[in-house]
Design a protein around this motif. Sequence first.
Motif, short mmCIF file in Angstrom:
data_model
loop_
_atom_site.label_atom_id
_atom_site.label_comp_id
_atom_site.label_asym_id
_atom_site.label_seq_id
_atom_site.Cartn_x
_atom_site.Cartn_y
_atom_site.Cartn_z
N UNK A 59 -64.66 52.98 35.48
CA UNK A 59 -63.83 52.40 34.55
C UNK A 59 -62.68 51.88 35.01
N UNK A 60 -62.43 52.17 36.18
CA UNK A 60 -61.15 51.59 37.00
C UNK A 60 -61.34 50.09 37.19
N UNK A 61 -62.64 49.59 37.19
CA UNK A 61 -62.86 48.28 37.42
C UNK A 61 -62.33 47.32 36.22
N UNK A 62 -62.19 47.97 34.85
CA UNK A 62 -61.87 47.09 34.06
C UNK A 62 -60.24 46.90 34.03
N UNK A 63 -59.97 45.73 33.95
CA UNK A 63 -58.48 45.42 34.18
C UNK A 63 -58.34 44.07 33.32
N UNK A 64 -57.03 43.61 33.20
CA UNK A 64 -56.73 42.30 32.75
C UNK A 64 -55.53 41.48 33.67
N UNK A 65 -55.67 40.44 33.48
CA UNK A 65 -54.62 39.51 34.63
C UNK A 65 -53.51 39.09 33.70
N UNK A 66 -52.21 39.27 34.00
CA UNK A 66 -51.27 38.67 33.44
C UNK A 66 -50.61 37.33 33.84
N UNK A 67 -51.04 37.00 35.37
CA UNK A 67 -50.77 35.97 36.18
C UNK A 67 -51.75 34.93 35.97
N UNK A 74 -53.03 39.81 44.89
CA UNK A 74 -52.04 39.05 44.37
C UNK A 74 -52.20 38.97 42.78
N UNK A 75 -51.39 38.76 42.09
CA UNK A 75 -51.32 38.54 40.67
C UNK A 75 -50.86 39.97 39.91
N UNK A 76 -50.62 39.85 38.80
CA UNK A 76 -50.08 40.94 37.87
C UNK A 76 -51.55 41.34 37.18
N UNK A 77 -51.96 42.66 37.59
CA UNK A 77 -53.11 43.34 37.00
C UNK A 77 -52.72 44.54 36.23
#
Length: 157
Positions: A59-67, A74-77
């Motif tokens: 489940x830790x692999x589920x994320x969303x990117x804000x950038x 790199x980027x805001x996850x």
Amino acid sequence: MSAKNEASVWQGFKAFLMRGNVVDLAVAVVIGAAFTNIVNSVVKGIINPLVGAIGTTNLDNYSSCLSASCKGTKGIQIMWGSVLGSTLQFMITGAVVYFLMVLPMSKYLARQEARKRAREGTREVVEVTELEVLKEIRDALVARGGTGHDARWGDRP
């Protein structure tokens, strides 16, 4: 610190440890730690594979990117998958504690209270019944021809 102060501190600490709440809390922490291992195994062995049937098993692999792009660090996850996993672990732990500890204990205490009330109710009924029997005996003696009073006993009610 003098020997007398050390003794009183030790006695105070010993009294603190022997209080019921501290012992109950220690037992709760140990049981909670044991349940945590069980719940973690259930989540890793059952829940994650079920979720993995529609996506990834972790489940830790589920994320969303804000950038604009998220590659590596790199980027805001937003790691909402780890929040979901922790929430599931919390819910499962709560359910296990409730159904295996709280609910059976509540039922046990309710049965004990019902038994106590039944015993108290039985005592009251017996006392009332004995009083009723004595009244009936008195009434029968009066009806048999006596006034209910005996000269030997005086005019006591």
